[in-house]
Design a protein around this motif. Structure first.
Motif, short mmCIF file in Angstrom:
data_model
loop_
_atom_site.label_atom_id
_atom_site.label_comp_id
_atom_site.label_asym_id
_atom_site.label_seq_id
_atom_site.Cartn_x
_atom_site.Cartn_y
_atom_site.Cartn_z
N PRO A 40 0.83 -1.20 0.00
CA PRO A 40 0.00 0.00 0.00
C PRO A 40 0.87 1.26 0.00
N GLN A 124 2.23 -9.21 -2.53
CA GLN A 124 1.37 -8.03 -2.49
C GLN A 124 0.49 -8.14 -1.27
N ASN A 125 0.28 -7.01 -0.57
CA ASN A 125 -0.69 -7.04 0.52
C ASN A 125 -1.58 -5.82 0.47
N SER A 126 -2.74 -5.97 1.11
CA SER A 126 -3.73 -4.91 1.20
C SER A 126 -4.19 -4.81 2.65
#
Length: 136
Positions: A40, A124-126
């Motif tokens: 992010p 990937q992270n959210s």
């Protein structure tokens, strides 16, 4: 399959262990040479060198003394040498054992087996949950 899953799950375990030492080299070495890190706040790093530099700065600054943790949610094999892994977890503030809601994430890991070893090709992270505002 259980043995293959254990091998793939070794990838996040190696990253967690390196992060616990705030070891930027160790985190970068979990990635393939051309691995990708997407976070992010418009963070995009490609290659071990960029990941290493980013993590070194993070460990010297906002993530000094932090840890990470996560729980596997799903492991899917795309072939003999590619697996997708989803985890729920987040960053542990210094001295904490529980993830604060604003530091919780949902992550996707693309792992590949190269030279007999599972590595991270893309991560990937959210942010997870209401009010989550994780920024790197």
């Amino acid at each position: 399959t259980a043995d293959k899953e254990k091998e793939v799950l070794g990838v996040p375990l190696r990253l967690v262990a390196a992060w616990a030492k705030n070891d930027a080299h160790g985190v970068a070495d979990v990635f393939t040479e051309d691995g990708i890190l997407i976070l992010p706040g418009d963070v995009y790093k490609k290659g071990r060198g960029e990941v290493r530099s980013f993590m070194a700065a993070a460990f010297a600054g906002p993530f000094k003394g932090t840890g990470v943790t996560g729980t596997p949610v799903d492991v899917r094999f795309i072939g003999d040498t590619v697996a997708l892994l989803r985890t729920h977890g987040g960053i542990l503030a210094p001295g904490q054992t529980e993830i604060a809601p604003e530091l919780a994430v949902r992550s996707t890991w693309v792992t590949v087996k190269k030279d007999g070893r599972w590595q991270l090709a893309a991560y990937q992270n959210s942010p997870r949950g209401e009010g989550a505002t994780l920024r790197w």
